[in-house]
Design an enzyme around this catalytic site. Sequence first.
Site, PDB file in Angstrom:
ATOM      1  N   HIS A 122      23.452  20.725   0.464  1.00  0.00           N
ATOM      2  CA  HIS A 122      22.255  20.504   1.287  1.00  0.00           C
ATOM      3  C   HIS A 122      21.086  21.337   0.766  1.00  0.00           C
ATOM      4  O   HIS A 122      19.974  20.824   0.566  1.00  0.00           O
ATOM      5  CB  HIS A 122      22.581  20.874   2.741  1.00  0.00           C
ATOM      6  CG  HIS A 122      21.440  20.717   3.686  1.00  0.00           C
ATOM      7  ND1 HIS A 122      21.359  19.685   4.586  1.00  0.00           N
ATOM      8  CD2 HIS A 122      20.328  21.479   3.903  1.00  0.00           C
ATOM      9  CE1 HIS A 122      20.252  19.797   5.300  1.00  0.00           C
ATOM     10  NE2 HIS A 122      19.606  20.893   4.898  1.00  0.00           N
ATOM     11  N   GLU A 123      21.330  22.625   0.527  1.00  0.00           N
ATOM     12  CA  GLU A 123      20.255  23.511   0.068  1.00  0.00           C
ATOM     13  C   GLU A 123      19.835  23.193  -1.362  1.00  0.00           C
ATOM     14  O   GLU A 123      18.636  23.209  -1.691  1.00  0.00           O
ATOM     15  CB  GLU A 123      20.685  24.977   0.188  1.00  0.00           C
ATOM     16  CG  GLU A 123      20.856  25.458   1.622  1.00  0.00           C
ATOM     17  CD  GLU A 123      19.582  25.349   2.443  1.00  0.00           C
ATOM     18  OE1 GLU A 123      18.485  25.446   1.861  1.00  0.00           O
ATOM     19  OE2 GLU A 123      19.676  25.159   3.665  1.00  0.00           O
ATOM     20  N   HIS A 153      17.385  20.326  -1.470  1.00  0.00           N
ATOM     21  CA  HIS A 153      16.006  20.723  -1.158  1.00  0.00           C
ATOM     22  C   HIS A 153      15.321  21.287  -2.399  1.00  0.00           C
ATOM     23  O   HIS A 153      14.204  20.902  -2.748  1.00  0.00           O
ATOM     24  CB  HIS A 153      15.997  21.794  -0.063  1.00  0.00           C
ATOM     25  CG  HIS A 153      16.282  21.291   1.306  1.00  0.00           C
ATOM     26  ND1 HIS A 153      15.703  20.160   1.832  1.00  0.00           N
ATOM     27  CD2 HIS A 153      17.081  21.806   2.292  1.00  0.00           C
ATOM     28  CE1 HIS A 153      16.148  19.980   3.079  1.00  0.00           C
ATOM     29  NE2 HIS A 153      16.979  20.960   3.371  1.00  0.00           N
TER      30      HIS A 153
END
Length: 219
Positions: free
Chosen positions: A25-26, A29
């Site tokens: 997820h990170e 980004h």
Amino acid sequence: MLDTAQFIKVVAIWAIPVIFAITVHEVAHGYVAWKHGDPTAMLMGRLTLNPLKHIDPFGTILLPGLLLLLGSPFLFGYAKPVPVNFAGLRNPKRDMVLVALAGPVANLLMTFFWTLVLWTGAHLPGPLAYISEPMQLMGVAGISINLILMILNMIPIPPLDGGRVAVGLLPGPASDALSRLEPYGFIILIVLLFTGLLGTVMGPVFFLLRNLFLQMGGM
């Protein structure tokens, strides 16, 4: 509350899905930010799947562990946020939306991956049948944690991803008003969690999607 043996078993099943759900997820980004003009995360070595670069002691370990121990119906956590310089993006308002959406989209893609793990575990040939149950349990865990993170992060409260999407899409005055909530966003989230309102909001969507992916996985 789980006893010690149950807790160890549950941790063994959930550890890998949780750590990689948060990590990917990170990284998503940071990767999208890099592709749209901001190399901050790349220069800081955060575009890596090495969980040690992303683990937050409380958000990645203690909080999910506590929720597991308490038998919470919803398990979630968070990693150290990947740094993004929104002013460094080529089109800050538009690109902020794309950067924010990258995390939930990554969780959706991982949900499909864990659905494949679940399906594969259920269709292993005889000599490999001994790993069928662990694969299926981990597949269910992976589906669950990624759906939770996707749905949770799309709640339109900054600094959650849904909040950043809303800030990027709303007209000026409304966008400015919503962005001013950011310092209080996690406080609001914790209040929603412990009052049960978060489960009320997320529950129907989560269970609908979870059942859909479990059916796709053969359960």
